[in-house]
Scaffold this motif. Structure first.
Motif, PDB file in Angstrom:
ATOM      1  N   ASN A  81       2.414   1.819  -3.689  1.00  0.00           N
ATOM      2  CA  ASN A  81       0.977   2.462  -4.390  1.00  0.00           C
ATOM      3  C   ASN A  81       0.849   3.496  -4.005  1.00  0.00           C
ATOM      4  O   ASN A  81       0.713   4.988  -5.286  1.00  0.00           O
ATOM      5  CB  ASN A  81       0.134   1.723  -4.080  1.00  0.00           C
ATOM      6  N   ILE A  82       0.841   4.120  -2.922  1.00  0.00           N
ATOM      7  CA  ILE A  82       0.818   5.631  -2.847  1.00  0.00           C
ATOM      8  C   ILE A  82       2.162   6.373  -3.268  1.00  0.00           C
ATOM      9  O   ILE A  82       1.992   7.796  -2.528  1.00  0.00           O
ATOM     10  CB  ILE A  82       0.349   6.165  -1.423  1.00  0.00           C
ATOM     11  N   GLY A  83       2.450   5.505  -3.300  1.00  0.00           N
ATOM     12  CA  GLY A  83       3.951   5.992  -3.867  1.00  0.00           C
ATOM     13  C   GLY A  83       5.436   6.933  -2.247  1.00  0.00           C
ATOM     14  O   GLY A  83       6.175   8.353  -2.219  1.00  0.00           O
ATOM     15  N   HIS A 137       0.690  -1.534  -0.017  1.00  0.00           N
ATOM     16  CA  HIS A 137       0.089  -0.218   0.120  1.00  0.00           C
ATOM     17  C   HIS A 137       1.004   1.022  -0.405  1.00  0.00           C
ATOM     18  O   HIS A 137       0.807   2.708  -0.818  1.00  0.00           O
ATOM     19  CB  HIS A 137      -0.942   0.091   1.253  1.00  0.00           C
ATOM     20  N   LEU A 138       2.110   1.441   0.800  1.00  0.00           N
ATOM     21  CA  LEU A 138       2.331   2.877   0.834  1.00  0.00           C
ATOM     22  C   LEU A 138       3.576   2.184  -0.881  1.00  0.00           C
ATOM     23  O   LEU A 138       3.284   4.409  -0.503  1.00  0.00           O
ATOM     24  CB  LEU A 138       3.998   2.133   2.152  1.00  0.00           C
TER      25      LEU A 138
END
Length: 62
Positions: A29-31, A26-27
């Protein structure tokens, strides 16, 4: 430590690793983290799991 206790700890470790990997994914994917950082953390987690498994294996009373 009995085999049953080891099984319970193994399941707990597996769930913890799953949660860590999903969080890292998740981290990424959100950059917040890069692919390289993700790889380094994933390798570190895998090595720690192998070490923990080896320690638990030695502590099982036969």
């Amino acid at each position: 430590m009995t085999n049953k206790q080891r099984l319970m700890y193994s399941i707990l470790v597996a769930l913890a690793v799953l949660a860590i990997m999903l969080g890292l994914s998740h981290l990424q994917n959100i950059g917040v983290i890069t692919e390289k950082t993700f790889q380094y953390i994933a390798i570190t987690v895998a090595i720690l799991v192998v070490i923990i498994n080896g320690i638990m294996r030695r502590k099982v009373k036969r």
